[in-house]
Write a protein that holds these residues in place. Structure first.
Motif, PDB file in Angstrom:
ATOM      1  N   LYS A 148      50.134  44.629  37.719  1.00 19.85           N
ATOM      2  CA  LYS A 148      50.214  43.582  36.711  1.00 19.85           C
ATOM      3  C   LYS A 148      51.666  43.170  36.583  1.00 19.85           C
ATOM      4  N   LEU A 149      51.890  41.850  36.504  1.00 17.37           N
ATOM      5  CA  LEU A 149      53.226  41.335  36.307  1.00 17.37           C
ATOM      6  C   LEU A 149      53.163  39.996  35.613  1.00 17.37           C
ATOM      7  N   GLU A 150      54.286  39.554  35.143  1.00 14.15           N
ATOM      8  CA  GLU A 150      54.348  38.291  34.432  1.00 14.15           C
ATOM      9  C   GLU A 150      54.028  37.142  35.391  1.00 14.15           C
ATOM     10  N   ALA A 151      53.312  36.156  34.902  1.00 18.30           N
ATOM     11  CA  ALA A 151      52.943  35.011  35.734  1.00 18.30           C
ATOM     12  C   ALA A 151      54.180  34.292  36.259  1.00 18.30           C
ATOM     13  N   GLN A 152      55.207  34.192  35.434  1.00 17.00           N
ATOM     14  CA  GLN A 152      56.438  33.513  35.843  1.00 17.00           C
ATOM     15  C   GLN A 152      57.092  34.252  37.022  1.00 17.00           C
ATOM     16  N   LEU A 153      57.129  35.572  36.959  1.00 19.32           N
ATOM     17  CA  LEU A 153      57.698  36.352  38.059  1.00 19.32           C
ATOM     18  C   LEU A 153      56.869  36.167  39.328  1.00 19.32           C
TER      19      LEU A 153
END
Length: 97
Positions: free
Chosen positions: A10-15
């Motif tokens: 899981k990671l930030e959409a922006q990243l």
């Protein structure tokens, strides 16, 4: 190498979007870049662990030598090399004369 495992994170959409854009800019699949990053990380960690093990062994050897009396004090080493310097300077003076 066969690719038969899946790694989900899981990671930030922006990243994710920035990463995918940069991967596309280099004309490389994002998954390949992630695999390369993982390989680099594994190798760096392995090298760090080997280096730590090497240093640990060196310290253990030095401690054992110290306990067994196989070491020389700083003062003894300084005195030995001061005598060597004096002798070299004397020889240099004789050669110049």
């Amino acid at each position: 190498m066969a690719k038969d495992a899946v790694f989900t994170l899981k990671l930030e959409a922006q990243l994710r979007d920035a990463f995918v854009a940069e991967a596309e800019a280099t004309h490389r699949p994002a998954s390949q870049i992630v695999r390369d990053l993982m390989r680099d990380f594994v190798e760096r960690q392995r090298e760090a662990r080997l280096h730590d093990d090497f240093l640990r062994r060196k310290v253990e050897i030095a401690r054992a030598e110290r306990l067994s009396g196989l070491t020389v004090s700083d003062e003894e080493i300084e005195a030995e090399f001061a005598a060597r310097r004096t002798e070299l300077l004397r020889k240099a003076d004789e050669a110049a004369a």
